[in-house]
Design a protein around this motif. Structure first.
Motif, PDB file in Angstrom:
ATOM      1  N   HIS A   2       0.836  -1.204   0.000  1.00 50.89           N
ATOM      2  CA  HIS A   2       0.000   0.000   0.000  1.00 50.89           C
ATOM      3  C   HIS A   2       0.869   1.252   0.000  1.00 50.89           C
ATOM      4  O   HIS A   2       2.086   1.182   0.113  1.00 50.89           O
ATOM      5  CB  HIS A   2      -0.967  -0.006   1.184  1.00 50.89           C
ATOM      6  CG  HIS A   2      -0.279  -0.113   2.520  1.00 50.89           C
ATOM      7  ND1 HIS A   2       0.344   0.950   3.107  1.00 50.89           N
ATOM      8  CD2 HIS A   2      -0.096  -1.158   3.359  1.00 50.89           C
ATOM      9  CE1 HIS A   2       0.868   0.570   4.259  1.00 50.89           C
ATOM     10  NE2 HIS A   2       0.623  -0.715   4.425  1.00 50.89           N
ATOM     11  N   ALA A   3       0.241   2.403  -0.148  1.00 53.75           N
ATOM     12  CA  ALA A   3       0.961   3.669  -0.270  1.00 53.75           C
ATOM     13  C   ALA A   3       1.856   3.967   0.926  1.00 53.75           C
ATOM     14  O   ALA A   3       2.851   4.663   0.799  1.00 53.75           O
ATOM     15  CB  ALA A   3      -0.038   4.808  -0.469  1.00 53.75           C
ATOM     16  N   TRP A   4       1.526   3.432   2.110  1.00 51.83           N
ATOM     17  CA  TRP A   4       2.322   3.712   3.306  1.00 51.83           C
ATOM     18  C   TRP A   4       3.456   2.704   3.460  1.00 51.83           C
ATOM     19  O   TRP A   4       4.227   2.781   4.393  1.00 51.83           O
ATOM     20  CB  TRP A   4       1.448   3.679   4.548  1.00 51.83           C
ATOM     21  CG  TRP A   4       0.514   4.834   4.659  1.00 51.83           C
ATOM     22  CD1 TRP A   4      -0.625   5.022   3.949  1.00 51.83           C
ATOM     23  CD2 TRP A   4       0.632   5.959   5.514  1.00 51.83           C
ATOM     24  NE1 TRP A   4      -1.227   6.188   4.325  1.00 51.83           N
ATOM     25  CE2 TRP A   4      -0.476   6.782   5.294  1.00 51.83           C
ATOM     26  CE3 TRP A   4       1.565   6.341   6.476  1.00 51.83           C
ATOM     27  CZ2 TRP A   4      -0.675   7.969   5.965  1.00 51.83           C
ATOM     28  CZ3 TRP A   4       1.362   7.531   7.156  1.00 51.83           C
ATOM     29  CH2 TRP A   4       0.262   8.329   6.895  1.00 51.83           C
ATOM     30  N   ASP A  45      -9.245  12.836   2.807  1.00 55.73           N
ATOM     31  CA  ASP A  45      -7.891  12.827   3.370  1.00 55.73           C
ATOM     32  C   ASP A  45      -7.538  14.204   3.899  1.00 55.73           C
ATOM     33  O   ASP A  45      -8.165  15.202   3.530  1.00 55.73           O
ATOM     34  CB  ASP A  45      -6.860  12.466   2.288  1.00 55.73           C
ATOM     35  CG  ASP A  45      -7.083  11.104   1.665  1.00 55.73           C
ATOM     36  OD1 ASP A  45      -7.889  10.321   2.211  1.00 55.73           O
ATOM     37  OD2 ASP A  45      -6.441  10.826   0.641  1.00 55.73           O
ATOM     38  N   ASP A  47      -4.123  16.589   4.020  1.00 55.88           N
ATOM     39  CA  ASP A  47      -2.815  16.733   3.386  1.00 55.88           C
ATOM     40  C   ASP A  47      -1.988  17.796   4.089  1.00 55.88           C
ATOM     41  O   ASP A  47      -2.521  18.816   4.526  1.00 55.88           O
ATOM     42  CB  ASP A  47      -3.036  17.145   1.924  1.00 55.88           C
ATOM     43  CG  ASP A  47      -1.756  17.528   1.222  1.00 55.88           C
ATOM     44  OD1 ASP A  47      -0.849  16.678   1.152  1.00 55.88           O
ATOM     45  OD2 ASP A  47      -1.667  18.671   0.745  1.00 55.88           O
ATOM     46  N   LYS A  65      -9.102  11.864  -2.528  1.00 53.47           N
ATOM     47  CA  LYS A  65      -8.083  10.831  -2.769  1.00 53.47           C
ATOM     48  C   LYS A  65      -7.277  11.067  -4.048  1.00 53.47           C
ATOM     49  O   LYS A  65      -6.060  10.983  -4.021  1.00 53.47           O
ATOM     50  CB  LYS A  65      -8.721   9.450  -2.785  1.00 53.47           C
ATOM     51  CG  LYS A  65      -9.060   8.955  -1.408  1.00 53.47           C
ATOM     52  CD  LYS A  65      -8.701   7.496  -1.247  1.00 53.47           C
ATOM     53  CE  LYS A  65      -9.070   7.003   0.131  1.00 53.47           C
ATOM     54  NZ  LYS A  65      -8.236   7.508   1.197  1.00 53.47           N
ATOM     55  N   PRO A  66      -7.927  11.358  -5.207  1.00 54.77           N
ATOM     56  CA  PRO A  66      -7.129  11.561  -6.424  1.00 54.77           C
ATOM     57  C   PRO A  66      -6.151  12.733  -6.321  1.00 54.77           C
ATOM     58  O   PRO A  66      -4.990  12.610  -6.718  1.00 54.77           O
ATOM     59  CB  PRO A  66      -8.173  11.812  -7.513  1.00 54.77           C
ATOM     60  CG  PRO A  66      -9.433  11.197  -6.995  1.00 54.77           C
ATOM     61  CD  PRO A  66      -9.374  11.358  -5.498  1.00 54.77           C
ATOM     62  N   HIS A  68      -4.885  14.092  -3.531  1.00 54.80           N
ATOM     63  CA  HIS A  68      -3.868  13.790  -2.530  1.00 54.80           C
ATOM     64  C   HIS A  68      -2.837  12.811  -3.104  1.00 54.80           C
ATOM     65  O   HIS A  68      -1.629  12.992  -2.926  1.00 54.80           O
ATOM     66  CB  HIS A  68      -4.529  13.218  -1.277  1.00 54.80           C
ATOM     67  CG  HIS A  68      -3.633  13.176  -0.093  1.00 54.80           C
ATOM     68  ND1 HIS A  68      -3.825  12.296   0.938  1.00 54.80           N
ATOM     69  CD2 HIS A  68      -2.527  13.889   0.242  1.00 54.80           C
ATOM     70  CE1 HIS A  68      -2.894  12.472   1.854  1.00 54.80           C
ATOM     71  NE2 HIS A  68      -2.091  13.433   1.441  1.00 54.80           N
ATOM     72  N   ALA A  69      -3.300  11.793  -3.826  1.00 52.17           N
ATOM     73  CA  ALA A  69      -2.390  10.813  -4.421  1.00 52.17           C
ATOM     74  C   ALA A  69      -1.479  11.476  -5.447  1.00 52.17           C
ATOM     75  O   ALA A  69      -0.269  11.219  -5.483  1.00 52.17           O
ATOM     76  CB  ALA A  69      -3.190   9.686  -5.067  1.00 52.17           C
ATOM     77  N   ARG A  70      -2.042  12.342  -6.288  1.00 53.19           N
ATOM     78  CA  ARG A  70      -1.240  13.025  -7.316  1.00 53.19           C
ATOM     79  C   ARG A  70      -0.189  13.921  -6.661  1.00 53.19           C
ATOM     80  O   ARG A  70       0.975  13.926  -7.056  1.00 53.19           O
ATOM     81  CB  ARG A  70      -2.149  13.846  -8.226  1.00 53.19           C
ATOM     82  CG  ARG A  70      -1.406  14.571  -9.339  1.00 53.19           C
ATOM     83  CD  ARG A  70      -2.355  15.435 -10.154  1.00 53.19           C
ATOM     84  NE  ARG A  70      -3.314  14.634 -10.862  1.00 53.19           N
ATOM     85  CZ  ARG A  70      -3.231  14.326 -12.161  1.00 53.19           C
ATOM     86  NH1 ARG A  70      -2.219  14.768 -12.867  1.00 53.19           N
ATOM     87  NH2 ARG A  70      -4.142  13.598 -12.733  1.00 53.19           N
ATOM     88  N   SER A  72       1.066  13.723  -3.578  1.00 54.73           N
ATOM     89  CA  SER A  72       2.053  12.895  -2.879  1.00 54.73           C
ATOM     90  C   SER A  72       3.029  12.254  -3.857  1.00 54.73           C
ATOM     91  O   SER A  72       4.235  12.191  -3.597  1.00 54.73           O
ATOM     92  CB  SER A  72       1.357  11.816  -2.052  1.00 54.73           C
ATOM     93  OG  SER A  72       0.603  12.424  -1.017  1.00 54.73           O
ATOM     94  N   ALA A  73       2.520  11.781  -4.995  1.00 55.55           N
ATOM     95  CA  ALA A  73       3.396  11.172  -6.004  1.00 55.55           C
ATOM     96  C   ALA A  73       4.375  12.211  -6.547  1.00 55.55           C
ATOM     97  O   ALA A  73       5.570  11.927  -6.705  1.00 55.55           O
ATOM     98  CB  ALA A  73       2.554  10.584  -7.134  1.00 55.55           C
TER      99      ALA A  73
END
Length: 101
Positions: A2-4, A45, A47, A65-66, A68-70, A72-73
């Protein structure tokens, strides 16, 4: 994984994280503050605006989520690039060398 996976981020959150998270979500009306290209607007989430472990309300925002994921990436890629640049830094020349043999 997972991401963590491999991250110590969760362990570095303050004991009061759930309270801070609730405050941020209410303050931001459960609406994504990043509003990126794939934003679904409903925040799930929280951030950190600036990277790091500053857990103050001014440095926290609600995010979907989308988004935050973008974000973080992108930050992960930037961090890896910074670390790689440090490894690739040319060796310093010895101060006694003049370049003449």
């Amino acid at each position: 994984m997972h991401a963590w996976g491999g991250s110590t981020r969760k362990q570095r959150l303050p004991r009061t994280w759930s309270h801070l998270r609730s405050q941020v979500m209410r303050r931001d009306a459960y609406t994504c503050q990043i509003n990126g290209p794939d934003c679904v607007r409903v925040a799930t989430d929280v951030d950190h605006i600036q990277r790091g472990d500053l857990h103050e309300l001014d440095n926290l925002q609600a995010a979907c989520k989308p988004c935050h994921a973008r974000k973080s990436a992108r930050e992960g890629v930037q961090g890896r690039a910074r670390r790689a640049a440090l490894r690739l830094r040319p060796a310093e020349r010895h101060p006694g060398l003049t370049g003449e043999h």
